[in-house]
Design a protein around this motif. Sequence first.
Motif, PDB file in Angstrom:
ATOM      1  N   SER A  37       1.346  -1.648   0.064  1.00  9.83           N
ATOM      2  CA  SER A  37      -0.050  -0.121  -0.072  1.00  9.83           C
ATOM      3  C   SER A  37       0.825   1.686  -0.290  1.00  9.83           C
ATOM      4  O   SER A  37       1.875   1.198   0.317  1.00  9.83           O
ATOM      5  CB  SER A  37      -0.611   0.198   1.133  1.00  9.83           C
ATOM      6  N   GLU A  96      -3.443   5.507   1.271  1.00 13.30           N
ATOM      7  CA  GLU A  96      -4.667   4.959   1.327  1.00 13.30           C
ATOM      8  C   GLU A  96      -4.328   3.710   3.209  1.00 13.30           C
ATOM      9  O   GLU A  96      -5.344   3.792   3.176  1.00 13.30           O
ATOM     10  CB  GLU A  96      -3.888   3.198  -0.105  1.00 13.30           C
ATOM     11  N   TYR A 104       5.162   3.216  -2.792  1.00 17.90           N
ATOM     12  CA  TYR A 104       4.886   1.735  -1.714  1.00 17.90           C
ATOM     13  C   TYR A 104       4.956   1.620  -1.062  1.00 17.90           C
ATOM     14  O   TYR A 104       6.590   1.152  -1.259  1.00 17.90           O
ATOM     15  CB  TYR A 104       4.058   0.547  -2.853  1.00 17.90           C
TER      16      TYR A 104
END
Length: 95
Positions: free
Chosen positions: A5, A9, A57
């Motif tokens: 993620s 998010e 990420y």
Amino acid sequence: MDGDSYGYEISKKITAISQGMYSMKETTLYSAFSRIEKSGAVQSYPGTVTGGRERIYYRLTPTGYEIYAQKCKEWAITQPLINKFIMEEYKNGNN
């Protein structure tokens, strides 16, 4: 969290899971991830570009999964103890 993620998010998931009772700023998350990454528990990598910015990420490493499992075990021991202290204070009228 399920899978890799990015900060925004993750921030939204924290707010949703806590039903709005807790929110975390992305800057706080990025600072925490930086520290955690240095420990080897999390790995970052560049992802998609959105709005002109590249998303970063994050994923747990095998070390991160080991740490997570250990912290879950520790919490399973700690939570009932904390609940006992809270209930004792409540019974004594110190709420």
